[in-house]
Design an enzyme around this catalytic site. Structure first.
Site, mmCIF file in Angstrom:
data_model
loop_
_atom_site.group_PDB
_atom_site.id
_atom_site.type_symbol
_atom_site.label_atom_id
_atom_site.label_comp_id
_atom_site.label_asym_id
_atom_site.label_seq_id
_atom_site.Cartn_x
_atom_site.Cartn_y
_atom_site.Cartn_z
ATOM 1 N N THR A 172 -56.905 2.789 27.591
ATOM 2 C CA THR A 172 -56.378 3.238 29.012
ATOM 3 C C THR A 172 -56.513 4.734 29.096
ATOM 4 O OG1 THR A 172 -55.589 1.119 29.591
ATOM 5 C CG2 THR A 172 -55.209 2.980 31.008
ATOM 6 N N ARG A 173 -55.732 5.487 28.380
ATOM 7 C CA ARG A 173 -55.525 6.637 28.160
ATOM 8 C C ARG A 173 -56.647 7.540 28.080
ATOM 9 N NH1 ARG A 173 -49.729 7.727 26.455
ATOM 10 N NH2 ARG A 173 -48.647 5.985 27.535
ATOM 11 N N SER A 185 -28.721 -1.144 11.330
ATOM 12 C CA SER A 185 -28.540 0.197 10.916
ATOM 13 C C SER A 185 -28.522 1.266 11.966
ATOM 14 C CB SER A 185 -29.737 0.771 9.875
ATOM 15 O OG SER A 185 -29.887 -0.057 8.569
ATOM 16 N N GLY A 188 -50.849 1.841 28.637
ATOM 17 C CA GLY A 188 -51.750 2.868 27.604
ATOM 18 C C GLY A 188 -51.013 3.016 26.307
ATOM 19 N N MET A 202 -57.048 -6.843 24.719
ATOM 20 C CA MET A 202 -57.652 -7.655 25.484
ATOM 21 C C MET A 202 -58.534 -6.925 26.706
ATOM 22 S SD MET A 202 -56.526 -10.108 23.713
ATOM 23 C CE MET A 202 -57.554 -11.462 24.743
ATOM 24 N N ASP A 206 -43.185 -2.585 26.093
ATOM 25 C CA ASP A 206 -44.107 -3.092 25.779
ATOM 26 C C ASP A 206 -45.218 -2.155 25.401
ATOM 27 O OD1 ASP A 206 -46.534 -4.763 25.442
ATOM 28 O OD2 ASP A 206 -46.806 -5.112 27.383
ATOM 29 N N CYS A 210 -55.220 -0.055 22.706
ATOM 30 C CA CYS A 210 -55.364 0.117 24.014
ATOM 31 C C CYS A 210 -56.225 1.367 24.409
ATOM 32 C CB CYS A 210 -54.100 0.104 24.866
ATOM 33 S SG CYS A 210 -54.272 0.500 26.695
ATOM 34 N N GLY A 260 -47.146 -5.859 19.450
ATOM 35 C CA GLY A 260 -48.212 -6.356 19.060
ATOM 36 C C GLY A 260 -48.939 -5.681 17.744
#
Length: 333
Positions: A173-174, A300, A166, A252, A201, A171, A223
């Site tokens: 989902t949350r 850095s 999420g 997706m 991810d 996304c 992404g």
């Protein structure tokens, strides 16, 4: 209290380096199956990674993860047009074991078992079958967001665990399900629960977020940061109000992606968990600058912390929780 990227900052230390050119962005997984000069993997999304993105990232020392939303034949063609060190993706739908067999026979060495939530019966049933097909080739699996979920995947015999439920900008989902763990806390919980490598991810918006991820993970899948860049699949559009060019970026698990994948709408018993957004187009020169900023940002971070490489950062790097005012103090613009 669970934490995400804006809730922490990396603590600087004594820096013994004369130049950031001395510092290495190379990293490998704990099983010795994956080595990257830049520890970045592109997300397995149909508006992020096709053969062109995989080829571009390989030239930069990073890696692409081809999505699975093709027919098996088109998937093979995409893999054959990509560098050999590219991940291919397997899901749980009909024909996915045949996909794994076909990609193995085509020479694929890096496989990703990719479903929305992998602490599940689907993973328990599929991962042993995939392992039987691909043998000792590299197998990444996800996603999970808790230590128990990570331990579950480790016990199933995967090589890398993808963490994040999420956090992505596309996304939902949350919002839709009310489920997930803020990403930094998820990474801490998962990395402390297993002996194998973690892949962070989702949720990264800046090079600094990538550096924070690398405190707890060996690789970072991105992404949103790559969305709209020159090498992503998809058409370049002219904005209706004539303020430049853009591309589309979508989760997706959203309605548009589901319809394109399956030729029908999401069934009544499901709710969409992804959105489609418009992002500014970045040409090839701007894309090069973006990748340079990621590699430069990691160097850095290493310089400020006095760490020679990423494994040194993970061993000795320190972080602090910050207030909202402390976070805002570091913003520009």
């Amino acid at each position: 209290m669970d934490l995400t990227f804006d809730d922490i900052t990396i603590e600087p230390g004594y820096s013994p380096f004369h130049s950031r050119a001395e510092l290495s962005t190379w990293n490998s997984d704990k099983e010795g199956k994956l080595e990257l000069h830049l520890p970045i993997i592109s997300a397995a999304m149909d508006r992020i990674t096709g053969p062109e993105m995989a080829t571009y990232l390989a030239k930069k020392g990073a890696m692409g993860c081809l999505h699975r939303f093709w027919s098996i034949q088109d998937n093979l063609l995409a893999y054959q047009a990509s560098p050999r060190k590219t991940f291919v993706t397997i899901g749980v739908g009909s024909g996915e074991l045949e996909r794994a067999e076909a990609l193995r026979d085509a020479g694929a060495e890096y496989f990703s078992f990719d479903i929305a939530y992998a602490y599940s019966i689907h993973a328990k049933e599929m991962i042993p079958k995939i392992r039987e097909i691909i043998g000792d080739r590299c197998l990444m699996a996800g996603n999970v967001c808790t230590g128990s979920g990570a331990s579950f995947l480790e016990e199933l015999g995967v090589d890398l665990i993808k963490v994040g439920v999420g956090p992505s900008s596309c996304c939902a989902t949350r919002i839709t399900a009310g489920v997930g763990i803020p990403q930094i806390s998820a990474l801490i919980d998962c990395s402390e629960s297993v002996e194998i490598s973690i892949v962070s991810d989702g949720g990264c918006r800046t090079a600094g977020d990538i550096c924070k991820s690398l405190l707890f993970s060996d690789f970072v899948m991105i992404g949103t940061i790559l969305a709209g860049t020159h090498y992503t699949p998809g058409q370049v559009y002219t904005n209706l109000n004539d303020d430049g060019y853009h591309k589309l970026f979508r989760g997706m698990a959203g309605s548009d992606a589901y319809r394109d994948k399956n030729g029908k709408d999401i069934p009544d018993y499901k709710a969409p968990e992804g959105v489609t957004i418009r992002v500014p187009y970045k040409d090839a020169r701007e894309t090069d600058k973006l990748l340079q900023s990621i590699a430069g940002g990691i160097r850095s971070c290493l310089s400020y912390t006095g760490c020679s490489d990423i494994s040194d950062l993970q061993a000795r790097g320190k972080w602090r929780q910050v207030s909202h005012a402390g976070y805002r103090e570091g913003l520009t613009g």
